[in-house]
Write a protein that holds these residues in place. Sequence first.
Motif, PDB file in Angstrom:
ATOM      1  N   SER A   1      -7.994 -20.709  25.407  1.00  0.00           N
ATOM      2  CA  SER A   1      -6.809 -20.133  24.778  1.00  0.00           C
ATOM      3  C   SER A   1      -6.254 -21.119  23.754  1.00  0.00           C
TER       4      SER A   1
ATOM      5  N   HIS B   1      -5.748 -28.835  32.678  1.00  0.00           N
ATOM      6  CA  HIS B   1      -4.360 -28.799  32.206  1.00  0.00           C
ATOM      7  C   HIS B   1      -3.790 -27.382  32.230  1.00  0.00           C
ATOM      8  N   GLY B   2      -4.470 -26.469  32.908  1.00  0.00           N
ATOM      9  CA  GLY B   2      -3.965 -25.119  33.059  1.00  0.00           C
ATOM     10  C   GLY B   2      -4.318 -24.169  31.938  1.00  0.00           C
ATOM     11  N   VAL B   3      -5.241 -24.565  31.053  1.00  0.00           N
ATOM     12  CA  VAL B   3      -5.614 -23.723  29.919  1.00  0.00           C
ATOM     13  C   VAL B   3      -6.595 -22.648  30.381  1.00  0.00           C
ATOM     14  N   ASP B   4      -6.344 -21.405  30.014  1.00  0.00           N
ATOM     15  CA  ASP B   4      -7.272 -20.317  30.320  1.00  0.00           C
ATOM     16  C   ASP B   4      -8.501 -20.431  29.425  1.00  0.00           C
TER      17      ASP B   4
ATOM     18  N   ALA C   1       0.678 -22.888  38.733  1.00  0.00           N
ATOM     19  CA  ALA C   1      -0.175 -23.568  37.756  1.00  0.00           C
ATOM     20  C   ALA C   1      -1.609 -23.676  38.225  1.00  0.00           C
TER      21      ALA C   1
ATOM     22  N   TRP D   1      -3.291 -21.354  21.966  1.00  0.00           N
ATOM     23  CA  TRP D   1      -1.943 -21.891  22.093  1.00  0.00           C
ATOM     24  C   TRP D   1      -1.793 -22.724  23.357  1.00  0.00           C
ATOM     25  N   GLN D   2      -2.448 -22.308  24.455  1.00  0.00           N
ATOM     26  CA  GLN D   2      -2.351 -23.078  25.697  1.00  0.00           C
ATOM     27  C   GLN D   2      -3.009 -24.447  25.557  1.00  0.00           C
TER      28      GLN D   2
ATOM     29  N   VAL E   1      -0.273 -26.436  23.648  1.00  0.00           N
ATOM     30  CA  VAL E   1       1.068 -26.518  24.234  1.00  0.00           C
ATOM     31  C   VAL E   1       1.066 -27.163  25.617  1.00  0.00           C
ATOM     32  N   LEU E   2       0.122 -26.794  26.493  1.00  0.00           N
ATOM     33  CA  LEU E   2       0.176 -27.268  27.879  1.00  0.00           C
ATOM     34  C   LEU E   2      -0.052 -28.781  28.006  1.00  0.00           C
TER      35      LEU E   2
ATOM     36  N   SER F   1      -5.779 -32.826  21.727  1.00  0.00           N
ATOM     37  CA  SER F   1      -5.907 -31.446  22.195  1.00  0.00           C
ATOM     38  C   SER F   1      -6.649 -30.587  21.179  1.00  0.00           C
TER      39      SER F   1
ATOM     40  N   THR G   1      -8.538 -18.896  35.066  1.00  0.00           N
ATOM     41  CA  THR G   1      -7.113 -19.217  34.930  1.00  0.00           C
ATOM     42  C   THR G   1      -6.631 -20.174  36.019  1.00  0.00           C
TER      43      THR G   1
END
Length: 347
Positions: free
Chosen positions: A107, A34-37, A294, A109-110, A113-114, A92, A50
């Motif tokens: 991360s 989902h693009g989370v680092d 992304a 917040w990612q 949020v993502l 999440s 990333t």
Amino acid sequence: MLASLAVLAWAGLGTSEAWTPSVSAAADVWLIGHGVDVRFAVAGAPFTVTAAALGPALITALGAVRAGRRAVATGSPIEAWLAQLVATGIASVVLLRVGTSAAATPSLWQAIVLPLGVVTVASLVGMRSERPGVRPVPAGVRAGLMAALLLLAAAGIAFTALLLTRFADVVVLDESLDAGVLGGFVLTCLQILAMPTVVIWAAAWLVGAGTGLGTGSVTGPFAGQAGPLPALPVLGAVPVDPPAWAAAVLVVPVLAGFAAAVLVRRGGSGMNAVPLGLVGGLVAGAVIGGLVAASAGAAGPGRFVSVGPDALLAAGLTAALVGIPAMLGAAVVRPRVPPSEGADPRQ
């Protein structure tokens, strides 16, 4: 699916102590998808991933679209939509907790949020598609979205053809890893989850942006530079040294832009050709550039700190190669329903 892979990975390791790391790794794969680092603490060489293998995000988006359609059928769409967001937020947080360990730190917040962003947008799309009497999307936006989808479809077909023609190289790479039966199955499933990212990178290749596969490894339709590749068998299909005719692939985004404008025009749009092409090109460029941004990034330490295409270059080339042909397509085809008979010039 990821839970099943975690069980198989645990079974392959053969120790009870491996259960927790296997489950944590599955959660990290979902988050990365989902693009989370995610920062990995490898002895002496910590690194952050990333780049995103967007298969999990695609599965989430498809499920959210379906859930959005069902929300409209409930008679209380807003409440149903909010329930989806709450469920996604809870999932999440749980996966963030499971995926956080001494070896990996996503991360914060990612991770929240993502996935929420993916579900929010996809469910709204599903809800909109089921609501009667909704104002149609402007013609230029429709043309851009259609051109981007056509380009991605062509990229998928092109990569499938490469995979079939270079299948022997893929098998050699797979055998060189010596992962065993369970390990090979898990690796294959992970590569399937990475296919959306591979298709996005192939689309960037088709518009001439090329893609980097680590320091010293670059492939594009105009030039290529061979170097060590990441240990993924599917990358054996990558044409690092492109043939002389490879530049001809630029006709793909040109045809996608032209065809999208023609289809929109045939649908009754009376929008002028120039603004239709401009908006269509910008939308297509934004979609491809956003997907590249992304999916590209760091995939590991050392020479893999940067993999994937350049997002701005891919967006700019897509906008130009789609927008200009879209203008021509809109100019040579008349709308099926003339504006004087009720067609909205913005459609």
